[in-house]
Design a protein around this motif. Structure first.
Motif, PDB file in Angstrom:
ATOM      1  N   ILE A  81      -9.564  -2.225  -2.905  1.00  8.83           N
ATOM      2  CA  ILE A  81      -8.884  -1.565  -4.020  1.00  8.83           C
ATOM      3  C   ILE A  81      -8.510  -2.599  -5.083  1.00  8.83           C
ATOM      4  N   ARG A  82      -8.192  -2.117  -6.270  1.00  9.57           N
ATOM      5  CA  ARG A  82      -7.642  -2.967  -7.336  1.00  9.57           C
ATOM      6  C   ARG A  82      -6.145  -2.701  -7.384  1.00  9.57           C
ATOM      7  N   ILE A  83      -5.346  -3.758  -7.260  1.00 11.14           N
ATOM      8  CA  ILE A  83      -3.904  -3.550  -7.122  1.00 11.14           C
ATOM      9  C   ILE A  83      -3.136  -4.592  -7.926  1.00 11.14           C
ATOM     10  N   ALA A  84      -2.073  -4.128  -8.572  1.00  9.22           N
ATOM     11  CA  ALA A  84      -1.228  -5.006  -9.389  1.00  9.22           C
ATOM     12  C   ALA A  84       0.188  -5.027  -8.840  1.00  9.22           C
ATOM     13  N   SER A  85       0.829  -6.188  -9.002  1.00  7.81           N
ATOM     14  CA  SER A  85       2.273  -6.308  -8.825  1.00  7.81           C
ATOM     15  C   SER A  85       2.879  -6.495 -10.207  1.00  7.81           C
ATOM     16  N   ALA A  86       3.820  -5.615 -10.559  1.00  9.11           N
ATOM     17  CA  ALA A  86       4.378  -5.609 -11.914  1.00  9.11           C
ATOM     18  C   ALA A  86       5.898  -5.640 -11.861  1.00  9.11           C
ATOM     19  N   TYR A  87       6.467  -6.483 -12.711  1.00 13.07           N
ATOM     20  CA  TYR A  87       7.924  -6.547 -12.853  1.00 13.07           C
ATOM     21  C   TYR A  87       8.276  -6.211 -14.294  1.00 13.07           C
ATOM     22  N   ILE A  88       8.562  -4.938 -14.507  1.00 11.33           N
ATOM     23  CA  ILE A  88       8.844  -4.447 -15.859  1.00 11.33           C
ATOM     24  C   ILE A  88      10.199  -4.998 -16.313  1.00 11.33           C
ATOM     25  N   PRO A  89      10.303  -5.443 -17.567  1.00 11.95           N
ATOM     26  CA  PRO A  89      11.576  -6.005 -18.042  1.00 11.95           C
ATOM     27  C   PRO A  89      12.738  -5.030 -17.850  1.00 11.95           C
ATOM     28  N   ASP A 143     -10.256   1.567 -15.321  1.00  9.05           N
ATOM     29  CA  ASP A 143     -10.883   2.886 -15.253  1.00  9.05           C
ATOM     30  C   ASP A 143     -10.020   3.796 -14.385  1.00  9.05           C
ATOM     31  N   PRO A 144      -9.492   4.878 -14.940  1.00  9.01           N
ATOM     32  CA  PRO A 144      -8.648   5.769 -14.129  1.00  9.01           C
ATOM     33  C   PRO A 144      -9.400   6.458 -12.990  1.00  9.01           C
ATOM     34  N   GLN A 145     -10.737   6.428 -13.046  1.00  8.85           N
ATOM     35  CA  GLN A 145     -11.530   7.022 -11.958  1.00  8.85           C
ATOM     36  C   GLN A 145     -11.692   6.060 -10.779  1.00  8.85           C
ATOM     37  N   SER A 146     -11.243   4.805 -10.933  1.00 10.50           N
ATOM     38  CA  SER A 146     -11.421   3.811  -9.867  1.00 10.50           C
ATOM     39  C   SER A 146     -10.241   3.865  -8.896  1.00 10.50           C
ATOM     40  N   ASP A 147     -10.314   3.069  -7.832  1.00 10.61           N
ATOM     41  CA  ASP A 147      -9.206   2.966  -6.869  1.00 10.61           C
ATOM     42  C   ASP A 147      -8.232   1.911  -7.381  1.00 10.61           C
ATOM     43  N   ASP A 155      11.799   1.426  -8.030  1.00 13.82           N
ATOM     44  CA  ASP A 155      10.561   0.791  -7.538  1.00 13.82           C
ATOM     45  C   ASP A 155       9.566   1.903  -7.222  1.00 13.82           C
ATOM     46  N   HIS A 156       8.401   1.809  -7.849  1.00 13.87           N
ATOM     47  CA  HIS A 156       7.428   2.890  -7.735  1.00 13.87           C
ATOM     48  C   HIS A 156       6.033   2.329  -7.450  1.00 13.87           C
ATOM     49  N   ALA A 157       5.250   3.137  -6.752  1.00 12.98           N
ATOM     50  CA  ALA A 157       3.826   2.870  -6.572  1.00 12.98           C
ATOM     51  C   ALA A 157       3.077   3.909  -7.393  1.00 12.98           C
ATOM     52  N   LEU A 158       2.393   3.471  -8.436  1.00 14.66           N
ATOM     53  CA  LEU A 158       1.592   4.393  -9.246  1.00 14.66           C
ATOM     54  C   LEU A 158       0.129   4.230  -8.858  1.00 14.66           C
ATOM     55  N   LEU A 159      -0.502   5.370  -8.557  1.00 17.09           N
ATOM     56  CA  LEU A 159      -1.853   5.350  -8.001  1.00 17.09           C
ATOM     57  C   LEU A 159      -2.796   6.191  -8.837  1.00 17.09           C
ATOM     58  N   SER A 160      -4.036   5.713  -8.948  1.00 10.18           N
ATOM     59  CA  SER A 160      -5.067   6.551  -9.565  1.00 10.18           C
ATOM     60  C   SER A 160      -5.304   7.764  -8.665  1.00 10.18           C
ATOM     61  N   GLU A 161      -5.930   8.776  -9.228  1.00 12.61           N
ATOM     62  CA  GLU A 161      -6.079  10.045  -8.507  1.00 12.61           C
ATOM     63  C   GLU A 161      -6.802   9.861  -7.175  1.00 12.61           C
ATOM     64  N   SER A 162      -7.830   9.014  -7.162  1.00 12.38           N
ATOM     65  CA  SER A 162      -8.603   8.836  -5.925  1.00 12.38           C
ATOM     66  C   SER A 162      -7.740   8.216  -4.822  1.00 12.38           C
ATOM     67  N   LEU A 163      -6.841   7.298  -5.186  1.00 12.04           N
ATOM     68  CA  LEU A 163      -5.951   6.709  -4.180  1.00 12.04           C
ATOM     69  C   LEU A 163      -4.838   7.675  -3.808  1.00 12.04           C
ATOM     70  N   ASN A 164      -4.326   8.394  -4.780  1.00 15.16           N
ATOM     71  CA  ASN A 164      -3.233   9.338  -4.502  1.00 15.16           C
ATOM     72  C   ASN A 164      -3.658  10.377  -3.469  1.00 15.16           C
ATOM     73  N   ASP A 168       1.442   4.473   2.735  1.00 15.15           N
ATOM     74  CA  ASP A 168       0.303   4.467   3.645  1.00 15.15           C
ATOM     75  C   ASP A 168      -0.821   5.334   3.079  1.00 15.15           C
ATOM     76  N   LEU A 169      -2.052   4.788   3.152  1.00 19.38           N
ATOM     77  CA  LEU A 169      -3.246   5.477   2.674  1.00 19.38           C
ATOM     78  C   LEU A 169      -4.216   5.647   3.824  1.00 19.38           C
ATOM     79  N   GLU A 170      -4.915   6.777   3.838  1.00 24.76           N
ATOM     80  CA  GLU A 170      -6.015   6.945   4.789  1.00 24.76           C
ATOM     81  C   GLU A 170      -7.110   5.934   4.482  1.00 24.76           C
ATOM     82  N   ASP A 171      -7.724   5.403   5.511  1.00 27.15           N
ATOM     83  CA  ASP A 171      -8.791   4.413   5.302  1.00 27.15           C
ATOM     84  C   ASP A 171     -10.070   5.089   4.833  1.00 27.15           C
TER      85      ASP A 171
END
Length: 261
Positions: A98-106, A135-139, A216-225, A258-261
């Motif tokens: 997957i493509r994943i970011a860690s973000a600390y918003i001001p 790409d919002p269609q990606s993971d 603290d939130h995890a924002l996921l693209s539709e395919s990951l959600n 947790d995500l299904e593999d």
DNA sequence: ATGGCCATCATGGATGGA
């Protein structure tokens, strides 16, 4: 696959708790915020000995974000595209498929302040970054401390926070604009009624009174959600645990998805 | 049953956090 967001409020005093967390939860990816450390001062060898990889951006005293992953990490971005930022608040990488970011918003300090303006510009820059490079269609997953309680039920005492920079309409709108790229917060459907928090003030018995906020939130693209099976907050990690000799807690608890593999 | 700020830089106390 288990992914985590945790603002540790400096990694150094959280060292023992952090490794205890890895052992207890066996996460695939941990997104850390507020490491407050130069990259070369992070415990890279200990993380690798424990079985994880590390990628990070950092500075002394303030900010600092990191990815800790079971799989090797290919860093994609350190900071936001086309946004000069002296503060280390964003790292994006490919790991574990997957493509994943860690973000600390001001934080933004006060509504109307320069820091509030910087917060809004930072969030606009994140949306621009996504539009240009992702790409919002990606993971895709962006986990972090968003310094925003999006819904009134994301605060125990909303009347206390309504006009604050964590709940202000301007910030909620800026967060929504990022989400409108195509990112979903699974926690909001799983805990639809709200009342689940990730941060409690150190002062005034914030945690014992459960006087918290969900920032603290995890924002996921539709395919990951679609793959989400569970979202948890490790409230145990916010406890003092004086008897365990593992140091004091962060004021944030880890958010575990947790995500299904 | 979690408990009455904490971390940093520096060595006193300001600053930022949320």
């Amino acid at each position: 696959m288990r992914i985590v967001s945790w603002n540790v409020n400096s990694l150094k005093p959280r060292h023992d708790r952090f490794f205890r967390f890895l052992d207890r939860w066996q996460p695939d990816v941990v997104c850390l915020q507020e490491t407050k450390s130069l990259v070369e001062d992070l415990p890279k060898e200990a993380i690798e000995s424990a079985g994880w990889h590390l990628a990070a951006v950092g500075q002394k005293t303030y900010n600092g974000v990191a990815l800790v992953s079971k799989a090797p990490i290919e860093v994609i971005s350190e900071g936001l595209d086309n946004f000069e930022d002296p503060q280390a608040r964003f790292i994006l990488g490919d790991t574990g498929g997957i493509r994943i970011a860690s973000a600390y918003i001001p934080n933004g300090k006060e509504v109307g302040s320069d820091k509030h303006e910087y917060k809004l510009k930072w969030l606009a820059a994140m949306r621009n970054h996504l539009d240009r490079l992702e790409d919002p269609q990606s993971d895709l997953a962006i986990l972090g401390d968003w310094n925003c309680a999006p819904r009134d039920t994301d605060a125990k005492n909303i009347d206390k926070w309504r006009e604050s920079v964590l709940c202000h309409d301007s910030v909620r709108e800026a967060i929504q604009h990022v989400r409108d790229f195509g990112l979903i917060d699974p926690h909001e459907s799983i805990e639809a009624e709200g009342g689940v928090f990730t941060w409690w003030d150190y002062r005034n018995l914030g945690f014992p009174k459960n006087d918290g906020l969900r920032i603290d939130h995890a924002l996921l693209s539709e395919s990951l959600n679609r793959r989400v099976t569970q979202v948890q907050v490790d409230r145990d990690e916010r406890k003092a645990h004086a008897e365990l000799d593992i140091g004091k807690p962060s004021d944030h608890a880890p958010l575990i998805v947790d995500l299904e593999d």
